[in-house]
Design a protein around this motif. Structure first.
Motif, PDB file in Angstrom:
ATOM      1  N   ALA A 136       0.718  -1.199  -0.087  1.00  9.09           N
ATOM      2  CA  ALA A 136       0.005   0.100  -0.115  1.00  9.09           C
ATOM      3  C   ALA A 136       0.834   1.174  -0.117  1.00  9.09           C
ATOM      4  O   ALA A 136       0.596   2.235  -0.600  1.00  9.09           O
ATOM      5  N   GLY A 137       2.138   1.313   0.707  1.00 16.59           N
ATOM      6  CA  GLY A 137       3.015   2.445   0.736  1.00 16.59           C
ATOM      7  C   GLY A 137       3.684   2.697  -0.611  1.00 16.59           C
ATOM      8  O   GLY A 137       4.038   3.618  -0.705  1.00 16.59           O
ATOM      9  N   VAL A 138       3.742   1.859  -1.339  1.00 15.14           N
ATOM     10  CA  VAL A 138       4.726   1.794  -2.656  1.00 15.14           C
ATOM     11  C   VAL A 138       3.815   1.861  -4.115  1.00 15.14           C
ATOM     12  O   VAL A 138       4.214   1.793  -5.189  1.00 15.14           O
ATOM     13  N   THR A 139       2.356   1.862  -3.854  1.00 10.39           N
ATOM     14  CA  THR A 139       1.387   1.885  -4.938  1.00 10.39           C
ATOM     15  C   THR A 139       0.533   3.125  -4.633  1.00 10.39           C
ATOM     16  O   THR A 139       0.159   3.548  -3.438  1.00 10.39           O
ATOM     17  N   GLU A 140      -0.281   3.568  -5.422  1.00  9.67           N
ATOM     18  CA  GLU A 140      -1.238   4.510  -5.279  1.00  9.67           C
ATOM     19  C   GLU A 140      -2.783   4.086  -5.786  1.00  9.67           C
ATOM     20  O   GLU A 140      -3.573   4.656  -5.418  1.00  9.67           O
ATOM     21  N   ARG A 141      -2.908   3.609  -7.033  1.00 13.47           N
ATOM     22  CA  ARG A 141      -4.223   3.109  -7.553  1.00 13.47           C
ATOM     23  C   ARG A 141      -4.761   1.820  -7.396  1.00 13.47           C
ATOM     24  O   ARG A 141      -5.863   1.638  -7.312  1.00 13.47           O
ATOM     25  N   MET A 142      -3.941   0.941  -7.692  1.00 11.09           N
ATOM     26  CA  MET A 142      -4.219  -0.432  -7.729  1.00 11.09           C
ATOM     27  C   MET A 142      -4.827  -0.941  -6.327  1.00 11.09           C
ATOM     28  O   MET A 142      -4.599  -0.617  -5.347  1.00 11.09           O
ATOM     29  N   ARG A 143      -5.818  -1.748  -6.595  1.00 14.16           N
ATOM     30  CA  ARG A 143      -6.357  -2.606  -5.543  1.00 14.16           C
ATOM     31  C   ARG A 143      -5.647  -3.314  -4.746  1.00 14.16           C
ATOM     32  O   ARG A 143      -4.767  -3.799  -5.745  1.00 14.16           O
ATOM     33  N   LEU A 144      -5.716  -3.831  -3.655  1.00 14.59           N
ATOM     34  CA  LEU A 144      -4.783  -4.624  -3.084  1.00 14.59           C
ATOM     35  C   LEU A 144      -5.687  -5.707  -2.183  1.00 14.59           C
ATOM     36  O   LEU A 144      -6.830  -5.546  -1.779  1.00 14.59           O
ATOM     37  N   GLY A 145      -5.342  -7.143  -1.784  1.00 18.18           N
ATOM     38  CA  GLY A 145      -6.338  -7.933  -1.437  1.00 18.18           C
ATOM     39  C   GLY A 145      -5.639  -9.301  -0.923  1.00 18.18           C
ATOM     40  O   GLY A 145      -4.430  -9.676  -1.479  1.00 18.18           O
ATOM     41  N   THR A 146      -6.261 -10.221  -0.085  1.00 24.89           N
ATOM     42  CA  THR A 146      -5.874 -11.630   0.159  1.00 24.89           C
ATOM     43  C   THR A 146      -6.920 -12.579  -0.742  1.00 24.89           C
ATOM     44  O   THR A 146      -8.002 -12.235  -1.030  1.00 24.89           O
ATOM     45  N   LEU A 147      -6.236 -13.656  -1.271  1.00 19.07           N
ATOM     46  CA  LEU A 147      -6.837 -14.450  -1.902  1.00 19.07           C
ATOM     47  C   LEU A 147      -6.379 -15.781  -1.764  1.00 19.07           C
ATOM     48  O   LEU A 147      -5.440 -16.585  -2.432  1.00 19.07           O
ATOM     49  N   VAL A 148      -6.792 -16.506  -0.613  1.00 18.24           N
ATOM     50  CA  VAL A 148      -7.997 -16.135   0.382  1.00 18.24           C
ATOM     51  C   VAL A 148      -7.403 -16.242   1.775  1.00 18.24           C
ATOM     52  O   VAL A 148      -6.393 -16.949   2.196  1.00 18.24           O
ATOM     53  N   THR A 149      -8.091 -15.418   2.655  1.00 20.79           N
ATOM     54  CA  THR A 149      -7.941 -15.640   4.230  1.00 20.79           C
ATOM     55  C   THR A 149      -9.018 -16.888   4.658  1.00 20.79           C
ATOM     56  O   THR A 149     -10.043 -16.785   4.096  1.00 20.79           O
TER      57      THR A 149
END
Length: 301
Positions: A62-75
């Protein structure tokens, strides 16, 4: 809905030895979302090598990107508790500026299932736990204070102020193929995730896989209809690499467009491909991978 293209970046490299650059490159390539697995360790050849935690990895990403979504696949509930997970997710959603998606499923019988010293749960118990885990997590991410006593999980005045940046909470992408899981996805998921039919993995055909996934989509539609929800408005995510034709999509741009197009016809809105890892199950030509990332969406419309 248009078809989105996303990727999975496995957390097997040190942050300053290639991992950071991969997440930044994923954004440069235009991926909609970059996910990572949420495991304590994974199968060979990763079992005896480096493997880093999903939440710290996503925080760094999150600290080195600005636009792209982030997530787990899967928790999964295998080693997570809703109360502590909710606090981490709210923090992560804040740090990312509201770019987090939680992929969540029942988990399996792999290394995570026994890492805390417990016996592996049966499929029924995994389903039972997920059925309690997801609604409680939903409450924890939307209410300021939650108290709950369940069969598996409890919360006592668990406070989660100020809540998620995304309202009413960050989206859930629920991985499920069985009837109970599909009902859970229909009720609580903003998206549904599948990897196909595992029974076809070894000896199935591409056409058999398509038919099996079509059946899953139809069952999801039935689960949505039960609660008056329009399944067409729900995102449907295919995590590739686990269908009988698992190698073909990354052989060429044309092969991927054909593969993705066939699944778009089933109603899928997002296709997820693994970031190439040489000499592993996820090996692929990096030039082809980048060509797919940059050009496939335009061809798919």
């Amino acid at each position: 809905m248009s078809l989105r293209l996303s990727t999975v970046i496995l957390p097997y490299r040190r942050w300053h030895e290639g991992s950071r650059e991969a997440w930044q490159r994923a954004e440069q390539l235009g991926f909609h979302t970059a996910y990572t697995y949420d495991h304590l360790s994974w199968r060979v050849p990763f079992r005896d090598g480096p493997w880093f935690g999903a939440v710290p990895t996503l925080t760094a990403a999150a600290g080195v990107t600005e636009r792209m979504r982030l997530g787990t696949l899967v928790t999964s509930p295998n080693f997570r508790h809703p109360v502590t997970l909710a606090k981490e997710l709210i923090s992560l959603d804040d740090m990312s500026g509201g770019r987090i998606t939680l992929g969540i499923g029942a988990g399996g019988t792999g290394f995570d299932a026994t890492a805390l010293g417990q016996e592996p749960w049966t499929p029924r118990e995994r389903a039972n736990r997920l059925a309690e885990f997801v609604p409680l997590l939903d409450r924890l991410l939307t209410e300021d204070s939650v108290s709950f006593e369940g069969d598996f999980y409890s919360a006592h005045e668990a406070r989660n102020i100020p809540g998620c940046v995304q309202r009413p909470r960050l989206p859930f992408a629920v991985a499920a193929t069985g009837p109970r899981g599909l009902r859970l996805a229909a009720r609580h998921g903003q998206a549904w995730v599948t990897t196909g039919d595992p029974k076809l993995y070894e000896n199935g055909t591409s056409e058999q896989s398509i038919q099996a996934i079509r059946g899953q989509v139809e069952k999801l539609a039935d689960a949505c209809a039960e609660i008056g929800r329009d399944v067409a408005a729900m995102d449907k995510i295919l995590l590739t690499g686990f269908t009988p034709d698992r190698d073909r999509p990354l052989e060429s741009l044309d092969a991927f467009v054909d593969f993705a197009g066939r699944h778009r016809e089933l109603g899928f809105t997002e296709i997820v491909i693994h970031w190439p890892i040489p000499d592993t199950y996820f090996a692929a030509d990096e030039k082809v991978f980048e060509q797919i990332a940059m050009e496939a969406s335009a061809q798919l419309g």
